[in-house]
Design an enzyme around this catalytic site. Structure first.
Site, PDB file in Angstrom:
ATOM      1  N   GLU A 169     -19.047   1.251 -11.666  1.00 41.76           N
ATOM      2  CA  GLU A 169     -17.818   1.024 -11.521  1.00 41.76           C
ATOM      3  C   GLU A 169     -17.515   0.275  -9.994  1.00 41.76           C
ATOM      4  O   GLU A 169     -16.614  -0.692  -9.997  1.00 41.76           O
ATOM      5  CB  GLU A 169     -16.979   2.349 -11.692  1.00 41.76           C
ATOM      6  CG  GLU A 169     -17.246   3.119 -12.921  1.00 41.76           C
ATOM      7  CD  GLU A 169     -18.219   3.908 -13.089  1.00 41.76           C
ATOM      8  OE1 GLU A 169     -18.524   4.881 -13.987  1.00 41.76           O
ATOM      9  OE2 GLU A 169     -19.329   3.831 -12.311  1.00 41.76           O
ATOM     10  N   THR A 201     -59.328  10.559 -18.263  1.00 37.13           N
ATOM     11  CA  THR A 201     -58.992   9.075 -18.003  1.00 37.13           C
ATOM     12  C   THR A 201     -59.451   8.542 -16.586  1.00 37.13           C
ATOM     13  O   THR A 201     -59.979   7.523 -16.372  1.00 37.13           O
ATOM     14  CB  THR A 201     -57.400   8.503 -18.402  1.00 37.13           C
ATOM     15  OG1 THR A 201     -57.289   9.071 -19.750  1.00 37.13           O
ATOM     16  CG2 THR A 201     -57.170   7.334 -18.078  1.00 37.13           C
ATOM     17  N   GLY A 241     -56.194   9.972 -22.352  1.00 37.19           N
ATOM     18  CA  GLY A 241     -57.131   9.879 -23.331  1.00 37.19           C
ATOM     19  C   GLY A 241     -56.945  10.793 -24.659  1.00 37.19           C
ATOM     20  O   GLY A 241     -55.614  11.437 -24.790  1.00 37.19           O
ATOM     21  N   LEU A 283     -55.891  14.607 -23.917  1.00 36.69           N
ATOM     22  CA  LEU A 283     -54.520  15.175 -23.542  1.00 36.69           C
ATOM     23  C   LEU A 283     -53.457  14.592 -24.543  1.00 36.69           C
ATOM     24  O   LEU A 283     -52.513  15.350 -24.903  1.00 36.69           O
ATOM     25  CB  LEU A 283     -54.223  14.445 -22.203  1.00 36.69           C
ATOM     26  CG  LEU A 283     -53.040  14.628 -21.582  1.00 36.69           C
ATOM     27  CD1 LEU A 283     -52.729  16.064 -21.396  1.00 36.69           C
ATOM     28  CD2 LEU A 283     -52.812  14.133 -20.018  1.00 36.69           C
TER      29      LEU A 283
END
Length: 361
Positions: A47, A194, A291, A294
Protein backbone atom coordinates in the site's frame (compact mmCIF):
# COMPACT_ATOMS: atom_id res chain seq x y z
CA UNK A 1 -7.66 -6.74 -8.61
CA UNK A 2 -5.98 -8.89 -11.25
CA UNK A 3 -3.35 -6.19 -11.64
CA UNK A 4 -2.95 -6.17 -7.85
CA UNK A 5 -2.43 -9.96 -7.94
CA UNK A 6 0.20 -9.49 -10.66
CA UNK A 7 1.90 -6.96 -8.41
CA UNK A 8 1.76 -9.39 -5.49
CA UNK A 9 3.48 -12.06 -7.60
CA UNK A 10 6.47 -9.70 -7.89
CA UNK A 11 6.99 -10.15 -4.14
CA UNK A 12 7.61 -13.91 -4.48
CA UNK A 13 11.02 -14.67 -3.03
CA UNK A 14 11.36 -11.07 -1.83
CA UNK A 15 8.89 -10.35 0.97
CA UNK A 16 9.41 -13.41 3.23
CA UNK A 17 8.39 -13.82 5.99
CA UNK A 18 5.76 -11.21 5.14
CA UNK A 19 2.93 -12.17 2.79
CA UNK A 20 3.06 -11.39 -0.92
CA UNK A 21 0.76 -8.42 -1.34
CA UNK A 22 -0.05 -6.16 -4.27
CA UNK A 23 -1.93 -2.88 -4.34
CA UNK A 24 -3.43 -0.81 -7.19
CA UNK A 25 -4.87 2.68 -6.73
CA UNK A 26 -7.50 4.08 -9.08
CA UNK A 27 -9.07 7.52 -9.35
CA UNK A 28 -12.76 8.34 -9.56
CA UNK A 29 -12.81 7.44 -13.26
CA UNK A 30 -11.25 4.02 -12.65
CA UNK A 31 -7.85 4.99 -14.05
CA UNK A 32 -4.79 3.46 -12.41
CA UNK A 33 -2.79 6.13 -10.58
CA UNK A 34 -0.39 3.98 -8.55
CA UNK A 35 0.79 0.40 -8.12
CA UNK A 36 3.06 -1.37 -5.67
CA UNK A 37 4.03 -4.66 -4.03
CA UNK A 38 5.53 -5.62 -0.70
CA UNK A 39 9.28 -5.17 -0.48
CA UNK A 40 11.78 -7.15 1.62
CA UNK A 41 11.06 -7.48 5.34
CA UNK A 42 11.55 -4.15 7.08
CA UNK A 43 10.89 -2.13 3.94
CA UNK A 44 7.63 -0.70 2.61
CA UNK A 45 4.47 -2.75 2.15
CA UNK A 46 2.37 -2.80 -1.01
CA UNK A 47 0.00 0.00 0.00
CA UNK A 48 2.80 2.41 0.85
CA UNK A 49 4.60 1.57 -2.40
CA UNK A 50 1.41 2.29 -4.36
CA UNK A 51 0.92 5.62 -2.56
CA UNK A 52 4.52 6.56 -3.30
CA UNK A 53 4.03 5.61 -6.95
CA UNK A 54 0.90 7.76 -7.20
CA UNK A 55 2.71 10.75 -5.69
CA UNK A 56 5.67 10.22 -8.02
CA UNK A 57 3.26 10.32 -10.98
CA UNK A 58 1.76 13.55 -9.68
CA UNK A 59 -1.65 12.13 -8.77
CA UNK A 60 -3.87 13.18 -5.87
CA UNK A 61 -5.05 10.16 -3.84
CA UNK A 62 -7.93 11.96 -2.14
CA UNK A 63 -11.10 9.95 -2.84
CA UNK A 64 -9.19 7.16 -4.61
CA UNK A 65 -9.94 3.43 -4.46
CA UNK A 66 -7.33 0.92 -3.28
CA UNK A 67 -7.44 -2.63 -4.62
CA UNK A 68 -5.33 -4.79 -2.33
CA UNK A 69 -4.81 -8.57 -2.26
CA UNK A 70 -4.76 -8.80 1.55
CA UNK A 71 -6.19 -6.75 4.38
CA UNK A 72 -3.97 -3.72 5.11
CA UNK A 73 -1.98 -4.34 8.26
CA UNK A 74 -3.06 -2.66 11.50
CA UNK A 75 -0.04 -3.21 13.74
CA UNK A 76 3.27 -1.49 14.25
CA UNK A 77 6.10 -3.80 13.23
CA UNK A 78 9.23 -2.74 11.38
CA UNK A 79 6.88 -0.54 9.35
CA UNK A 80 3.80 1.45 10.33
CA UNK A 81 0.18 0.30 9.88
CA UNK A 82 -0.84 0.36 6.21
CA UNK A 83 -4.50 1.00 7.09
CA UNK A 84 -3.46 4.30 8.67
CA UNK A 85 -1.36 5.22 5.63
CA UNK A 86 -4.35 4.66 3.33
CA UNK A 87 -6.65 6.67 5.59
CA UNK A 88 -4.17 9.53 5.83
CA UNK A 89 -3.89 9.58 2.03
CA UNK A 90 -7.64 10.11 1.72
CA UNK A 91 -8.50 6.71 0.24
CA UNK A 92 -12.30 6.50 0.28
CA UNK A 93 -12.81 2.88 -0.83
CA UNK A 94 -10.80 -0.27 -0.20
CA UNK A 95 -11.45 -3.47 -2.15
CA UNK A 96 -9.59 -6.37 -0.57
CA UNK A 97 -9.38 -9.99 -1.63
CA UNK A 98 -8.88 -11.49 1.83
CA UNK A 99 -8.87 -10.87 5.54
CA UNK A 100 -5.38 -11.19 7.00
CA UNK A 101 -5.05 -14.46 9.00
CA UNK A 102 -2.42 -12.88 11.24
CA UNK A 103 -4.09 -12.48 14.67
CA UNK A 104 -2.30 -9.13 15.01
CA UNK A 105 -4.41 -7.87 12.09
CA UNK A 106 -7.42 -10.16 11.34
CA UNK A 107 -10.15 -7.59 10.74
CA UNK A 108 -8.58 -4.71 12.66
CA UNK A 109 -7.25 -3.10 9.49
CA UNK A 110 -10.72 -3.08 7.98
CA UNK A 111 -12.23 -1.75 11.22
CA UNK A 112 -9.82 1.19 11.33
CA UNK A 113 -10.43 2.01 7.68
CA UNK A 114 -14.19 2.01 8.23
CA UNK A 115 -13.74 4.17 11.30
CA UNK A 116 -11.81 6.63 9.12
CA UNK A 117 -14.77 6.78 6.75
CA UNK A 118 -13.60 4.43 4.00
CA UNK A 119 -15.96 1.96 2.34
CA UNK A 120 -14.53 -1.57 2.60
CA UNK A 121 -15.39 -4.54 0.38
CA UNK A 122 -13.86 -7.98 0.89
CA UNK A 123 -13.78 -11.17 -1.18
CA UNK A 124 -12.93 -10.22 -4.77
CA UNK A 125 -10.71 -12.98 -6.30
CA UNK A 126 -10.18 -14.40 -2.82
CA UNK A 127 -9.16 -17.87 -4.04
CA UNK A 128 -6.46 -16.46 -6.32
CA UNK A 129 -5.08 -14.30 -3.53
CA UNK A 130 -5.03 -17.16 -1.05
CA UNK A 131 -3.26 -19.41 -3.53
CA UNK A 132 -0.48 -16.85 -3.81
CA UNK A 133 0.00 -16.92 -0.02
CA UNK A 134 -0.72 -20.55 0.90
CA UNK A 135 2.48 -20.62 2.93
CA UNK A 136 1.58 -17.54 4.94
CA UNK A 137 -1.91 -18.85 5.64
CA UNK A 138 -0.43 -22.21 6.65
CA UNK A 139 2.00 -20.61 9.08
CA UNK A 140 -0.67 -18.40 10.62
CA UNK A 141 -3.42 -21.02 10.84
CA UNK A 142 -1.51 -24.30 11.36
CA UNK A 143 1.77 -22.99 12.80
CA UNK A 144 3.65 -25.02 10.17
CA UNK A 145 4.93 -24.05 6.71
CA UNK A 146 3.39 -25.17 3.43
CA UNK A 147 5.59 -28.17 2.61
CA UNK A 148 6.48 -28.73 -1.05
CA UNK A 149 8.35 -31.96 -1.85
CA UNK A 150 10.42 -31.75 -5.04
CA UNK A 151 11.35 -34.92 -6.94
CA UNK A 152 13.16 -35.50 -10.23
CA UNK A 153 12.50 -38.99 -11.55
CA UNK A 154 12.31 -41.23 -14.58
CA UNK A 155 8.92 -42.09 -16.06
CA UNK A 156 8.93 -45.29 -13.98
CA UNK A 157 9.41 -43.26 -10.80
CA UNK A 158 13.11 -43.79 -10.13
CA UNK A 159 15.15 -40.96 -8.67
CA UNK A 160 18.50 -42.74 -8.99
CA UNK A 161 20.06 -45.92 -10.29
CA UNK A 162 20.35 -48.88 -7.96
CA UNK A 163 23.96 -47.83 -7.25
CA UNK A 164 22.82 -44.33 -6.23
CA UNK A 165 23.83 -42.44 -9.38
CA UNK A 166 21.27 -39.71 -10.14
CA UNK A 167 23.03 -36.98 -12.15
CA UNK A 168 21.34 -36.12 -14.34
CA UNK A 169 17.94 -37.73 -14.84
CA UNK A 170 16.22 -34.52 -15.89
CA UNK A 171 17.55 -31.97 -18.38
CA UNK A 172 18.92 -28.48 -17.80
CA UNK A 173 15.57 -26.62 -18.22
CA UNK A 174 13.99 -28.71 -15.45
CA UNK A 175 16.97 -28.07 -13.18
CA UNK A 176 16.71 -24.32 -13.78
CA UNK A 177 12.97 -24.47 -13.11
CA UNK A 178 13.66 -26.32 -9.88
CA UNK A 179 16.02 -23.53 -8.81
CA UNK A 180 13.22 -21.00 -9.40
CA UNK A 181 11.07 -22.99 -6.95
CA UNK A 182 13.98 -22.96 -4.50
CA UNK A 183 14.23 -19.18 -4.83
CA UNK A 184 10.61 -18.62 -3.81
CA UNK A 185 10.83 -20.75 -0.66
CA UNK A 186 11.29 -19.47 2.87
CA UNK A 187 13.75 -22.31 3.51
CA UNK A 188 15.07 -25.52 1.94
CA UNK A 189 15.09 -28.88 3.72
CA UNK A 190 17.23 -31.92 3.09
CA UNK A 191 18.54 -34.93 5.00
CA UNK A 192 21.95 -36.21 6.00
CA UNK A 193 21.64 -39.04 3.48
CA UNK A 194 21.54 -36.54 0.61
CA UNK A 195 24.44 -34.58 2.08
CA UNK A 196 26.49 -37.78 2.47
CA UNK A 197 25.77 -39.21 -0.98
CA UNK A 198 25.63 -36.11 -3.18
CA UNK A 199 27.37 -33.35 -1.18
CA UNK A 200 25.08 -30.73 -2.80
CA UNK A 201 25.25 -26.98 -2.36
CA UNK A 202 21.44 -26.72 -2.40
CA UNK A 203 21.53 -23.03 -3.22
CA UNK A 204 20.00 -20.99 -6.02
CA UNK A 205 22.33 -20.62 -9.00
CA UNK A 206 20.22 -21.18 -12.11
CA UNK A 207 17.43 -18.66 -11.48
CA UNK A 208 17.10 -15.02 -10.36
CA UNK A 209 17.30 -14.80 -6.59
CA UNK A 210 16.83 -11.96 -4.09
CA UNK A 211 18.51 -13.94 -1.29
CA UNK A 212 19.78 -17.46 -0.69
CA UNK A 213 17.05 -19.31 1.24
CA UNK A 214 18.16 -20.72 4.60
CA UNK A 215 18.85 -24.47 4.66
CA UNK A 216 17.63 -26.99 7.22
CA UNK A 217 19.22 -30.43 7.51
CA UNK A 218 17.69 -33.46 9.23
CA UNK A 219 20.73 -35.19 10.75
CA UNK A 220 19.79 -37.39 13.68
CA UNK A 221 23.39 -38.25 14.68
CA UNK A 222 24.96 -34.89 13.72
CA UNK A 223 27.14 -36.50 11.06
CA UNK A 224 27.16 -33.61 8.58
CA UNK A 225 30.81 -33.05 7.54
CA UNK A 226 32.17 -29.64 8.41
CA UNK A 227 33.59 -29.37 4.89
CA UNK A 228 30.23 -30.06 3.22
CA UNK A 229 29.44 -27.83 0.25
CA UNK A 230 26.14 -26.78 1.81
CA UNK A 231 27.98 -24.27 3.98
CA UNK A 232 27.51 -21.43 1.48
CA UNK A 233 28.90 -18.11 2.70
CA UNK A 234 26.19 -15.86 4.09
CA UNK A 235 23.50 -18.55 4.12
CA UNK A 236 21.91 -19.63 7.40
CA UNK A 237 22.03 -23.39 8.10
CA UNK A 238 19.93 -25.08 10.79
CA UNK A 239 20.83 -28.66 11.65
CA UNK A 240 18.30 -30.77 13.51
CA UNK A 241 19.64 -33.71 15.49
CA UNK A 242 18.39 -36.26 17.98
CA UNK A 243 21.59 -36.83 19.96
CA UNK A 244 23.37 -34.74 22.56
CA UNK A 245 26.92 -34.60 21.18
CA UNK A 246 28.80 -31.55 22.45
CA UNK A 247 31.86 -32.07 20.23
CA UNK A 248 29.88 -32.44 17.00
CA UNK A 249 27.61 -29.55 17.96
CA UNK A 250 30.59 -27.30 18.59
CA UNK A 251 32.25 -28.28 15.30
CA UNK A 252 29.10 -27.53 13.30
CA UNK A 253 28.56 -24.27 15.13
CA UNK A 254 32.11 -23.29 14.23
CA UNK A 255 31.04 -23.58 10.58
CA UNK A 256 28.22 -21.12 11.25
CA UNK A 257 25.39 -23.64 11.65
CA UNK A 258 22.84 -23.53 14.43
CA UNK A 259 22.21 -26.95 15.95
CA UNK A 260 18.87 -27.94 17.44
CA UNK A 261 18.10 -31.15 19.32
CA UNK A 262 14.56 -32.35 18.62
CA UNK A 263 14.50 -36.07 19.43
CA UNK A 264 11.58 -38.24 18.38
CA UNK A 265 10.82 -41.97 18.48
CA UNK A 266 13.51 -44.48 17.54
CA UNK A 267 16.40 -42.09 17.93
CA UNK A 268 15.22 -40.03 14.97
CA UNK A 269 14.43 -36.33 14.70
CA UNK A 270 10.85 -35.30 15.44
CA UNK A 271 9.85 -34.02 12.00
CA UNK A 272 6.65 -32.38 13.19
CA UNK A 273 8.65 -30.41 15.74
CA UNK A 274 11.03 -29.33 12.97
CA UNK A 275 8.15 -27.87 10.96
CA UNK A 276 6.83 -26.01 13.98
CA UNK A 277 10.29 -24.63 14.70
CA UNK A 278 10.73 -23.46 11.10
CA UNK A 279 7.34 -21.77 11.23
CA UNK A 280 8.44 -19.99 14.40
CA UNK A 281 11.42 -18.70 12.37
CA UNK A 282 9.02 -17.19 9.84
CA UNK A 283 9.19 -19.85 7.13
CA UNK A 284 6.03 -19.80 5.01
CA UNK A 285 6.97 -22.22 2.23
CA UNK A 286 9.36 -25.11 2.87
CA UNK A 287 10.97 -26.65 -0.21
CA UNK A 288 12.14 -30.23 0.36
CA UNK A 289 14.89 -31.85 -1.72
CA UNK A 290 15.83 -35.06 0.00
CA UNK A 291 16.31 -38.78 -0.51
CA UNK A 292 13.72 -41.54 -0.58
CA UNK A 293 14.00 -42.24 3.16
CA UNK A 294 13.25 -38.72 4.39
CA UNK A 295 10.65 -38.28 1.64
CA UNK A 296 8.94 -41.43 2.85
CA UNK A 297 9.01 -40.33 6.48
CA UNK A 298 7.48 -36.94 5.68
CA UNK A 299 4.73 -38.52 3.58
CA UNK A 300 3.95 -41.25 6.12
CA UNK A 301 3.61 -38.68 8.89
CA UNK A 302 1.24 -36.55 6.80
CA UNK A 303 3.62 -33.59 6.72
CA UNK A 304 3.69 -33.00 2.96
CA UNK A 305 1.22 -30.63 1.31
CA UNK A 306 2.36 -30.61 -2.29
CA UNK A 307 4.55 -32.61 -4.65
CA UNK A 308 6.60 -30.91 -7.36
CA UNK A 309 7.61 -33.74 -9.69
CA UNK A 310 9.76 -33.61 -12.82
CA UNK A 311 9.43 -36.75 -14.95
CA UNK A 312 12.12 -37.50 -17.52
CA UNK A 313 11.26 -39.43 -20.73
CA UNK A 314 13.27 -42.51 -19.80
CA UNK A 315 12.82 -45.86 -18.09
CA UNK A 316 15.46 -46.87 -15.57
CA UNK A 317 14.19 -50.12 -14.10
CA UNK A 318 15.43 -51.13 -10.64
CA UNK A 319 16.61 -48.10 -8.67
CA UNK A 320 15.76 -45.65 -5.91
CA UNK A 321 12.06 -44.83 -5.50
CA UNK A 322 10.62 -41.36 -5.00
CA UNK A 323 9.79 -42.23 -1.41
CA UNK A 324 10.41 -45.23 0.83
CA UNK A 325 6.82 -46.14 1.61
CA UNK A 326 5.63 -49.34 3.22
CA UNK A 327 3.81 -51.91 1.05
CA UNK A 328 0.03 -51.61 1.12
CA UNK A 329 -2.51 -54.40 1.13
CA UNK A 330 -5.45 -52.12 0.29
CA UNK A 331 -5.63 -49.35 -2.31
CA UNK A 332 -7.87 -47.22 -0.11
CA UNK A 333 -4.89 -46.71 2.20
CA UNK A 334 -2.85 -45.02 -0.52
CA UNK A 335 -1.93 -41.35 -0.12
CA UNK A 336 -4.54 -39.58 -2.22
CA UNK A 337 -3.40 -36.74 -4.48
CA UNK A 338 -5.07 -34.08 -6.61
CA UNK A 339 -3.30 -32.88 -9.75
CA UNK A 340 -2.99 -29.09 -9.83
CA UNK A 341 -1.03 -28.51 -13.02
CA UNK A 342 1.12 -30.11 -15.69
CA UNK A 343 3.58 -28.49 -18.09
CA UNK A 344 6.47 -29.39 -20.34
CA UNK A 345 9.79 -27.99 -19.14
CA UNK A 346 12.23 -28.71 -21.91
CA UNK A 347 11.96 -32.44 -22.62
CA UNK A 348 10.65 -33.20 -19.13
CA UNK A 349 7.13 -33.13 -17.69
CA UNK A 350 6.46 -31.07 -14.56
CA UNK A 351 3.56 -32.18 -12.39
CA UNK A 352 2.22 -30.42 -9.32
CA UNK A 353 -0.01 -32.55 -7.12
CA UNK A 354 -1.43 -31.83 -3.68
CA UNK A 355 -2.16 -34.28 -0.94
CA UNK A 356 -5.92 -34.49 -0.98
CA UNK A 357 -7.55 -31.89 1.24
CA UNK A 358 -4.33 -30.13 2.24
CA UNK A 359 -5.21 -26.78 0.62
CA UNK A 360 -8.42 -26.56 2.65
CA UNK A 361 -7.00 -26.09 6.15
Amino acid sequence: MREALAQAALAIGLSEPNPRVGCVLTDGDGRVIGTGHTQKAGDAHAEVMALRDARARGHDTQGATAYVTLEPCAHQGRTGPCCDALAAAGISRVVAALTDPNPLVSGQGFARLRAAGARVEVGLLADDARELNLGFFSRMQRQTPWVRLKVAASLDGRTALDNGVSQWITAEPARADGHAWRARAGALLTGYGTVHEDNPRLDVRLAPCHRQPPLAVIDSRLETPTDARLFVEGRAVRIYGAVDDAARTQALQARGASVHRLPGPGGKVDLGAVLRDLAAQGVNELHVEAGHKLNGSLLREGLVDELLVYLAPMLIGPGRAMAALEPLTQLDRAIGLEFVSSAMVGPDLRLIARVRGQSRF
